[in-house]
Design an enzyme around this catalytic site. Structure first.
Site, PDB file in Angstrom:
ATOM      1  N   GLN A  50      29.926  40.256  36.192  1.00 43.37           N
ATOM      2  CA  GLN A  50      31.170  39.864  35.538  1.00 43.37           C
ATOM      3  C   GLN A  50      31.042  38.483  34.911  1.00 43.37           C
ATOM      4  OE1 GLN A  50      34.329  41.377  37.791  1.00 43.37           O
ATOM      5  NE2 GLN A  50      35.945  40.472  36.584  1.00 43.37           N
TER       6      GLN A  50
ATOM      7  N   SER B 247      25.918  41.560  41.322  1.00 46.28           N
ATOM      8  CA  SER B 247      27.248  42.029  41.732  1.00 46.28           C
ATOM      9  C   SER B 247      27.502  43.430  41.176  1.00 46.28           C
ATOM     10  CB  SER B 247      28.314  41.020  41.298  1.00 46.28           C
ATOM     11  OG  SER B 247      29.562  41.330  41.862  1.00 46.28           O
ATOM     12  N   LEU B 248      28.468  43.596  40.242  1.00 44.84           N
ATOM     13  CA  LEU B 248      28.723  44.931  39.688  1.00 44.84           C
ATOM     14  C   LEU B 248      27.463  45.503  39.045  1.00 44.84           C
ATOM     15  CD1 LEU B 248      29.177  45.513  36.326  1.00 44.84           C
ATOM     16  CD2 LEU B 248      30.760  43.644  36.703  1.00 44.84           C
TER      17      LEU B 248
ATOM     18  N   ARG C 161      36.608  49.673  42.052  1.00 50.38           N
ATOM     19  CA  ARG C 161      36.158  48.413  42.661  1.00 50.38           C
ATOM     20  C   ARG C 161      36.947  47.237  42.097  1.00 50.38           C
ATOM     21  NH1 ARG C 161      31.879  44.656  41.493  1.00 50.38           N
ATOM     22  NH2 ARG C 161      30.721  43.925  43.344  1.00 50.38           N
TER      23      ARG C 161
ATOM     24  N   HIS D  93      33.453  38.308  46.630  1.00 47.76           N
ATOM     25  CA  HIS D  93      32.304  38.085  47.516  1.00 47.76           C
ATOM     26  C   HIS D  93      32.583  37.077  48.634  1.00 47.76           C
ATOM     27  CE1 HIS D  93      29.812  40.668  45.131  1.00 47.76           C
ATOM     28  NE2 HIS D  93      30.157  40.011  44.043  1.00 47.76           N
TER      29      HIS D  93
ATOM     30  N   GLN E 127      28.457  44.515  50.129  1.00 46.32           N
ATOM     31  CA  GLN E 127      28.386  43.648  48.955  1.00 46.32           C
ATOM     32  C   GLN E 127      29.753  43.102  48.552  1.00 46.32           C
ATOM     33  OE1 GLN E 127      28.745  44.904  45.067  1.00 46.32           O
ATOM     34  NE2 GLN E 127      26.662  44.420  44.430  1.00 46.32           N
TER      35      GLN E 127
END
Length: 311
Positions: free
Chosen positions: A9, A94-95, A119, A203, A252
């Protein structure tokens, strides 16, 4: 050895994917399939905005994934470069870990898009707007960042969210704790603290409700076989077992993105060339972590043609 890596992101921008879509039916098919899976004209938001719609977490996450997979499909279909044949491993920030799993066939495109929209929605809903925050610590290593986060917490959540490279760490948690941390940076030998324009504290342990939602979703649509090994964010280690990766994707949501360690681990295993698909965010970090390795960003048709010509 070559690793294909996928951005997270913050790499979204209005106009993303338009050149690829104009030049290649392979890219257009990706955007059409994602639109259909989400029952949303995401490709129009990607191409034309408005920016505030694109930056919504539930839109940004599938959009970044779609752009990266479109780049990959053009590379494979138009230039004949197959990821499974030319790559040794994959990773995503991440994503981007979901994008990487789509790239190696563990999730199909429609499933990946739906999981990422969910998500994004779950992460946004986990903490009321205004209660959480994130900040980038520039000129900070993991030791300094951890000490600062512990000092600023004062009973609230203040945790390391992303260990990006040797000089950039991101912290996440309650807004007051993050603001205290930014005010204290000089005391910990950190150059600067910058509050990030994010809608939720990603996170960190405040994301527990989002992790629970992703555990349910991944139980219904677990990852399948991976065509290449993946280096997971939360362990910075190689994964080949789909069941293990399913568990790591849940972890995660609240866990640290160990990007610096992941790149270092891939480099230690012999990766000398990192190829970022659909962004130019990870490559500068990779150069700081593994300076002698080559890092290439592929965004445009020219980038793809140039890369394919070197193989």
């Amino acid at each position: 050895m070559r690793a294909f890596v996928f951005p997270g992101q913050g790499s979204q921008k209005v106009g993303m994917g338009t050149q690829l879509a104009a030049a290649s039916s392979a890219a257009r098919e990706v955007f059409e399939e994602v639109d259909e899976a989400l029952d949303l004209n995401l490709s129009v938001i990607m191409a034309e905005g408005p920016e505030d719609q694109l930056t919504l977490t539930e839109n940004a996450q599938p959009a970044i994934m779609a752009n990266a997979i479109a780049t990959l499909r053009v590379l494979e279909n138009d230039f004949g470069v197959k990821l499974a044949e030319t790559g040794s491993c994959v990773a995503g920030h991440s994503l981007g870990e979901y994008t990487a799993l789509c790239a190696v066939g563990a999730f199909d495109l429609a499933t990946t898009a739906r999981l990422l929209k969910l998500r994004g929605q779950a992460m946004q809903a986990a903490v009321p707007v205004g209660e959480g925050a994130m900040a980038a610590l520039l000129g900070a290593d993991i030791t300094k960042a951890t000490a600062l986060a512990e000092a600023a917490a004062e009973g609230e959540v203040c945790e390391v969210a992303n260990d990006n490279d040797p000089g950039q760490v991101v912290i996440s948690g309650h807004k007051g704790a993050i603001e205290r941390a930014v005010a204290l940076v000089k005391d910990y030998g950190i150059k600067r603290g910058v509050l990030l324009p994010v809608s939720a504290p990603f996170h960190c342990s405040l994301m527990r409700l989002a992790a629970d939602r992703m555990a349910e979703a991944l139980a219904e649509t677990p990852p399948g076989t991976l065509a290449l090994p993946l280096y997971a964010n939360v362990t910075a280690a190689k994964v080949t077992d789909p069941a293990e990766e399913q568990s790591l994707l849940v972890q995660q949501v609240t866990g640290r993105v160990r990007w610096r360690e992941s790149v270092a681990a891939m480099h230690a295993e012999g990766v000398e060339h990192f190829v970022e698909l659909g962004g130019k965010v990870l490559s500068p970090m990779i150069r700081k972590i593994a300076g002698e390795a080559e890092a290439t960003s592929l965004l445009s048709m020219e980038d793809l043609e140039g890369f394919a010509s070197t193989l």
